[in-house]
Design a protein around this motif. Structure first.
Motif, mmCIF file in Angstrom:
data_model
loop_
_atom_site.group_PDB
_atom_site.id
_atom_site.type_symbol
_atom_site.label_atom_id
_atom_site.label_comp_id
_atom_site.label_asym_id
_atom_site.label_seq_id
_atom_site.Cartn_x
_atom_site.Cartn_y
_atom_site.Cartn_z
ATOM 1 N N ASP A 74 0.819 -1.213 0.000
ATOM 2 C CA ASP A 74 0.000 0.000 0.000
ATOM 3 C C ASP A 74 0.854 1.265 0.000
ATOM 4 O OD1 ASP A 74 0.577 -0.978 2.767
ATOM 5 O OD2 ASP A 74 -0.346 0.928 3.335
ATOM 6 N N THR A 132 -0.528 7.880 5.942
ATOM 7 C CA THR A 132 -0.832 6.641 5.238
ATOM 8 C C THR A 132 -1.759 5.757 6.080
ATOM 9 O OG1 THR A 132 1.052 5.406 6.142
ATOM 10 C CG2 THR A 132 1.454 6.739 4.164
ATOM 11 N N ALA A 152 -6.717 4.267 -4.518
ATOM 12 C CA ALA A 152 -5.564 3.521 -4.003
ATOM 13 C C ALA A 152 -5.330 2.356 -4.965
ATOM 14 C CB ALA A 152 -5.834 3.021 -2.596
ATOM 15 N N ASP A 194 -3.811 -0.403 -4.936
ATOM 16 C CA ASP A 194 -3.897 -1.768 -4.411
ATOM 17 C C ASP A 194 -5.280 -2.089 -3.850
ATOM 18 O OD1 ASP A 194 -3.179 0.178 -2.427
ATOM 19 O OD2 ASP A 194 -2.943 -1.469 -1.010
ATOM 20 N N ARG A 195 -6.155 -1.073 -3.742
ATOM 21 C CA ARG A 195 -7.513 -1.266 -3.224
ATOM 22 C C ARG A 195 -8.500 -0.467 -4.068
ATOM 23 N NH1 ARG A 195 -5.607 1.312 1.792
ATOM 24 N NH2 ARG A 195 -3.880 1.657 0.363
ATOM 25 N N GLU A 231 -10.911 3.384 -1.520
ATOM 26 C CA GLU A 231 -10.275 4.480 -0.788
ATOM 27 C C GLU A 231 -10.336 5.777 -1.582
ATOM 28 O OE1 GLU A 231 -8.172 4.201 2.131
ATOM 29 O OE2 GLU A 231 -8.402 2.056 2.421
#
Length: 246
Positions: free
Chosen positions: A24, A104, A226, A228-229, A233
């Motif tokens: 992340d 973060t 984001a 990775d997500r 987010e």
């Protein structure tokens, strides 16, 4: 306020081994490179993973965190002498002229108290040089992430060298409007100790955050995903206006 996972020495020492995948943070490293940041302030630096990633790239880093146990872990890592570690929070910063301020992971949502949130936005603003940027993430409330915070979805056992097996799981404690409280339980097979870490996160709407930033003088340049997500987010990029900027 962050939970015991960050404040308790036994748990802080296990934070990284129990969550070794910090992909992340890759997006934040790329953001620092994108904006040519040479001086970065990381608010809520925890055990220092991101601060040390930046320091490895020759960036001057200040890491601030209210949890002494987490800072002790950070200071014990190779290369930690290249980072300036401060025990405190975003409201009690020394004079800085940062190119980039970051929060973060859960750091922004852990600022559940509205006054603490406002003061931290102000502290980050004052820590930036004119033309510097504040970048942080927060979960999209519409995705209702807390519905996955239960034992069935989160239970696991991790075997750590020199520590032994650790059972862990999450329990949802309460949902009160935008405030979500959850508890993580740790069970140590080596001696049977059971420790818990309870945290409350505030789930803010995108327009609410944009308004809060504008009130403190920021210009919201971008709201990103984001990587990775995806779809889960909001990643805010907020500018402190200055010479050469609108």
């Amino acid at each position: 306020m962050a939970g015991e996972a960050f404040r308790h020495p036994r748990l802080a020492a296990l934070y990284d081994p129990l969550d070794p995948d910090r992909s992340d943070l890759d997006a934040y490293v790329r953001i620092a490179e994108e904006f040519g940041a040479r001086r970065v302030l990381d608010i809520g630096c925890g055990t220092g993973v991101f601060a040390l990633l930046l320091a490895d790239r020759g960036i001057e880093v200040v890491g601030v965190d209210p949890a002494q146990a987490s800072l002790d872990v950070a200071r014990g890592k190779p290369g930690s002498e290249r980072v300036r570690w401060i025990h405190g929070d975003g409201t009690t910063l020394p004079p800085l002229q940062a190119d980039l301020v970051t929060m973060t992971a859960n750091a922004a949502q852990e600022l559940a108290d509205p006054e603490m949130w406002r003061k931290t936005l102000r502290g980050a603003y004052e820590a930036l040089r004119p033309g510097g940027r504040f970048v942080f993430e927060t979960r999209d409330p519409a995705r209702r992430a807390w519905e996955e915070w239960n034992r069935e979805a989160s239970y696991g056992v991790t075997e750590l060298p020199g520590v032994g097996a650790i059972e862990g799981w999450d329990d949802l404690v309460e949902v009160d409007g935008p405030l979500v409280t959850f508890r993580h339980t740790f069970v140590f097979a080596a001696d049977g100790e059971v420790l818990t870490s309870e945290s409350t996160l505030r789930f803010r709407e995108r327009d609410e955050i944009e308004a809060d930033l504008a009130t403190q003088g920021y210009v919201v340049e971008d709201v990103r995903d984001a990587p990775d997500r995806p779809g889960r987010e909001f990643v805010f990029v907020a500018l402190r206006p200055g010479a050469g900027h609108a």
